[in-house]
Scaffold this motif. Structure first.
Motif, PDB file in Angstrom:
ATOM      1  N   ALA A   1       0.995   4.154  -2.881  1.00 52.64           N
ATOM      2  CA  ALA A   1       0.680   5.562  -2.534  1.00 52.64           C
ATOM      3  C   ALA A   1       1.819   6.427  -2.995  1.00 52.64           C
ATOM      4  O   ALA A   1       1.447   7.644  -3.812  1.00 52.64           O
ATOM      5  CB  ALA A   1       0.749   5.814  -1.092  1.00 52.64           C
TER       6      ALA A   1
ATOM      7  N   THR B   1       0.572  -1.258  -0.081  1.00 58.77           N
ATOM      8  CA  THR B   1      -0.012   0.106  -0.084  1.00 58.77           C
ATOM      9  C   THR B   1       0.799   1.342   0.136  1.00 58.77           C
ATOM     10  O   THR B   1       0.631   2.134  -0.613  1.00 58.77           O
ATOM     11  CB  THR B   1      -0.847  -0.095   1.165  1.00 58.77           C
ATOM     12  OG1 THR B   1      -1.594  -1.031   1.337  1.00 58.77           O
ATOM     13  CG2 THR B   1      -2.035   0.945   1.264  1.00 58.77           C
TER      14      THR B   1
ATOM     15  N   GLU C   1      -4.396  -4.923  -6.027  1.00 59.59           N
ATOM     16  CA  GLU C   1      -4.300  -3.599  -5.994  1.00 59.59           C
ATOM     17  C   GLU C   1      -3.159  -2.828  -6.876  1.00 59.59           C
ATOM     18  O   GLU C   1      -3.317  -1.766  -7.338  1.00 59.59           O
ATOM     19  CB  GLU C   1      -4.126  -3.044  -4.410  1.00 59.59           C
ATOM     20  CG  GLU C   1      -5.282  -3.186  -3.556  1.00 59.59           C
ATOM     21  CD  GLU C   1      -6.388  -2.107  -4.210  1.00 59.59           C
ATOM     22  OE1 GLU C   1      -7.257  -2.456  -4.892  1.00 59.59           O
ATOM     23  OE2 GLU C   1      -6.374  -0.825  -3.486  1.00 59.59           O
TER      24      GLU C   1
ATOM     25  N   GLY D   1      -9.702  -3.738  -3.468  1.00 58.29           N
ATOM     26  CA  GLY D   1      -9.208  -2.461  -2.785  1.00 58.29           C
ATOM     27  C   GLY D   1      -9.400  -1.366  -3.301  1.00 58.29           C
ATOM     28  O   GLY D   1     -10.436  -1.314  -4.403  1.00 58.29           O
ATOM     29  N   ARG D   2      -9.214  -0.202  -2.618  1.00 57.01           N
ATOM     30  CA  ARG D   2      -9.507   0.942  -3.170  1.00 57.01           C
ATOM     31  C   ARG D   2      -9.204   1.499  -4.521  1.00 57.01           C
ATOM     32  O   ARG D   2     -10.024   1.957  -5.351  1.00 57.01           O
ATOM     33  CB  ARG D   2      -9.105   2.273  -2.172  1.00 57.01           C
ATOM     34  CG  ARG D   2      -7.738   2.450  -2.178  1.00 57.01           C
ATOM     35  CD  ARG D   2      -7.472   3.712  -1.264  1.00 57.01           C
ATOM     36  NE  ARG D   2      -8.129   4.855  -1.856  1.00 57.01           N
ATOM     37  CZ  ARG D   2      -7.094   5.836  -1.789  1.00 57.01           C
ATOM     38  NH1 ARG D   2      -5.840   5.859  -1.716  1.00 57.01           N
ATOM     39  NH2 ARG D   2      -7.772   7.192  -2.392  1.00 57.01           N
ATOM     40  N   TYR D   3      -7.751   0.770  -5.043  1.00 56.38           N
ATOM     41  CA  TYR D   3      -7.411   1.258  -6.193  1.00 56.38           C
ATOM     42  C   TYR D   3      -8.291   0.359  -7.326  1.00 56.38           C
ATOM     43  O   TYR D   3      -8.704   0.991  -8.508  1.00 56.38           O
ATOM     44  CB  TYR D   3      -6.107   1.139  -6.573  1.00 56.38           C
ATOM     45  CG  TYR D   3      -5.219   1.721  -5.734  1.00 56.38           C
ATOM     46  CD1 TYR D   3      -5.036   3.267  -6.038  1.00 56.38           C
ATOM     47  CD2 TYR D   3      -4.446   1.484  -4.785  1.00 56.38           C
ATOM     48  CE1 TYR D   3      -4.153   4.263  -5.246  1.00 56.38           C
ATOM     49  CE2 TYR D   3      -3.768   2.312  -3.843  1.00 56.38           C
ATOM     50  CZ  TYR D   3      -3.372   3.717  -4.158  1.00 56.38           C
ATOM     51  OH  TYR D   3      -2.608   4.373  -3.493  1.00 56.38           O
TER      52      TYR D   3
END
Lengths: 110, 406
Positions: free
Chosen positions: B182, B178, B226, B285-287
């Protein structure tokens, strides 16, 4: 293996509670069992400090801490760890067990 | 007739990270690795036009860098006994093989969470991306000496604090991946949404570099959903890059973009990645969710064809993972298309984003659509005051000045 200092930071001079002390004991035993333990200790309040300058003739003693600050080092561990990743994990665990923020610093090597 | 300069540039792009990574592991020193890799490429610039391009350019660079590193360490050993140990090892380069892992080690070391975010970005661009210090300094509007110092300090901390040169342990891995993503996303966004008014509004050099680095990380960790999600998100965003700013330098919103100018090839690749992740049937996940949202947008031939209920459903999923005000703001923008500006405004008002230009820009747009011109004008003023991107400021100003009535 490298050695690291884990300083425990706190903004008051209140001592650890019984529960915190019990948690610290658990953590200390784990450090010893896993071979990370070098040394650890709790420190008395900053007012008990004396600054000593022995560089020029008669030593000069000054009552109180060298730096006035909002946060103090109230205790520390010295640990052995293979690298920063291992040390960071131990520091995070230490912080959790003593319920305070900590600062992790490597000793100079060689 | 081959242009030797082009060949060197191509080899640099393809081999830099590999060379630095292999040297770093072999010599346990990022400084030596970086300098010797740079020297080897400088030697290529000198030799190849004269001697011709070697049959295996990457191998030539690795061997040259390796020999120079050994020479340098030998010189140092004469002064300092403690380096003797490094020379006990074999004198020949190790066979290519575990090299991919070396590059992954390099990525994780450069993106280590014990380094400041800006140091991670600079170090990643230098060590993995192979950008020069002046290039990175220019990209982030920092003075060259300051940027150089940032990298030097980071390398010193890596050494002194013993930031390891390895892929993190399994228990650390998810958080560390992660962290890497980022850094990559920050580089991409700085290219896509340059936050400095003095900068070009969109900078393809940085977005392209971020995509190249993310492709590398994807190739190294193909099973990480991700990583794939972030690559898809970047591709689907990059596909709209040229349509996003008008000839006069003004931001063009999604609804007003010329969809014919979108890059179909990037969109096709992005869609394929999103489909592959959907087929994997793992909780995204968020991506991956953000990539899926962008896939919905880029799937619509016209803004009116957008499947807004799908977009809102994906944002609902994202809010469950990350209930931050910014995610809720973006969800509300989609809600406005589905349920109208009034419903959206109720969700936007009260979000603790007073200092964020997009909050005021969103409110301004919703109020404008509700015919509340006076309040819209005030919101545009707030947004313009906070916006850093030049294209965005131009767009917001025009919108404000087109408001009619109270």
């Amino acid at each position: 293996m490298a050695q690291y200092l884990i300083s425990v930071l706190h903004d008051s001079t209140e001592l650890a509670t019984d529960e915190e002390m019990a948690a610290i004991d658990v953590f200390n035993e784990r450090l010893q069992a896993q071979g990370h333990w070098v040394f650890a200790g709790g420190l008395a309040s900053p007012e008990s400090a004396t600054v000593v300058d022995g560089r020029h003739g008669e030593p000069i003693f000054t009552d109180g801490p060298y730096l006035e600050s909002k946060e103090y080092i109230v205790g520390f561990w010295i640990i052995e760890a293979a690298d920063l990743d291992v040390a960071l994990r131990l520091a995070a665990d230490g912080s959790k067990h003593c319920n305070r923020r900590v600062e992790l610093k490597p000793f100079l090597s060689e | 007739m081959i242009d030797v300069g082009d060949v060197i540039a191509r080899v640099h792009r393809a081999e830099w990270a590999r060379v630095v990574a292999a040297l770093a592991r072999r010599f346990g020193d990022l400084d030596v690795a970086e300098e010797m890799a740079a020297e080897a490429f400088a030697a290529a610039v000198e030799r190849w036009p004269v001697d011709g391009v070697p049959p295996n350019p990457g191998g030539w660079i690795t061997t040259t860098a390796y020999r120079r590193a050994v020479d340098r360490l030998r010189r140092e050993v004469r002064r300092e006994e403690k380096h003797r140990e490094a020379l006990m090892l074999a004198d020949t380069p190790e066979p290519l093989g575990a090299i991919d892992d070396d590059r992954l080690r390099l990525v994780f070391t450069c993106c280590h969470p014990a380094l400041a975010m800006e140091a991670r970005v600079a170090l990643t661009l230098r060590m993995v991306g192979g950008l020069t210090v002046p290039e990175i300094a220019r990209a982030f509007l920092v003075q060259v000496p300051a940027l150089g110092q940032r990298i030097t300090r980071a390398k010193m901390k890596i050494k002194a604090a013993r930031i390891p040169y390895r892929v993190p342990d399994r228990e650390d891995l998810p958080a560390r991946v992660t962290g890497v993503l980022a850094v990559l996303y920050l580089i991409f966004n700085e290219g896509y949404l340059a936050s400095d008014p003095e900068q070009e509004s969109v900078r393809g050099d940085l977005t392209a570099e971020a995509i190249r680095l993310t492709r590398l990380v994807r190739d190294l960790m193909p099973a990480d959903g991700e990583v794939v999600g972030l690559l898809a998100l970047m591709l689907l965003t990059e596909a709209r890059r040229t349509a996003r700013v008008s000839a006069s330098g003004e931001l063009v919103t999604l609804g007003e973009q010329d969809r014919g100018a979108w890059d179909r090839e990037l969109i096709a690749e992005g869609h394929a990645l999103v489909r592959a992740r959907l087929a994997a049937r793992q909780a995204p996940g968020r991506y991956q969710i953000l990539a899926a949202i962008n896939a919905v947008h880029t799937d619509a031939p016209d803004i009116r064809d957008t499947d807004w209920s799908q977009v809102v459903a994906l944002y609902d999923q994202l809010v469950r993972l990350d209930p931050s005000p910014i995610v809720r703001l973006n969800r509300a923008i989609a809600v406005a298309e589905l349920d109208g500006p009034q419903v959206a405004l109720a969700e936007v008002d009260g979000l603790p984003l007073e200092g964020y230009h997009a909050f005021h820009a969103t409110r301004a747009d919703l109020l404008r659509r509700m015919g509340r011109s006076e309040q819209a004008r005030a919101a545009y003023d707030r947004a313009i005051g906070l916006a850093g991107n030049a294209a965005e400021t131009l767009y917001l100003t025009r919108r404000r000045d087109q408001l009619t009535g109270p």
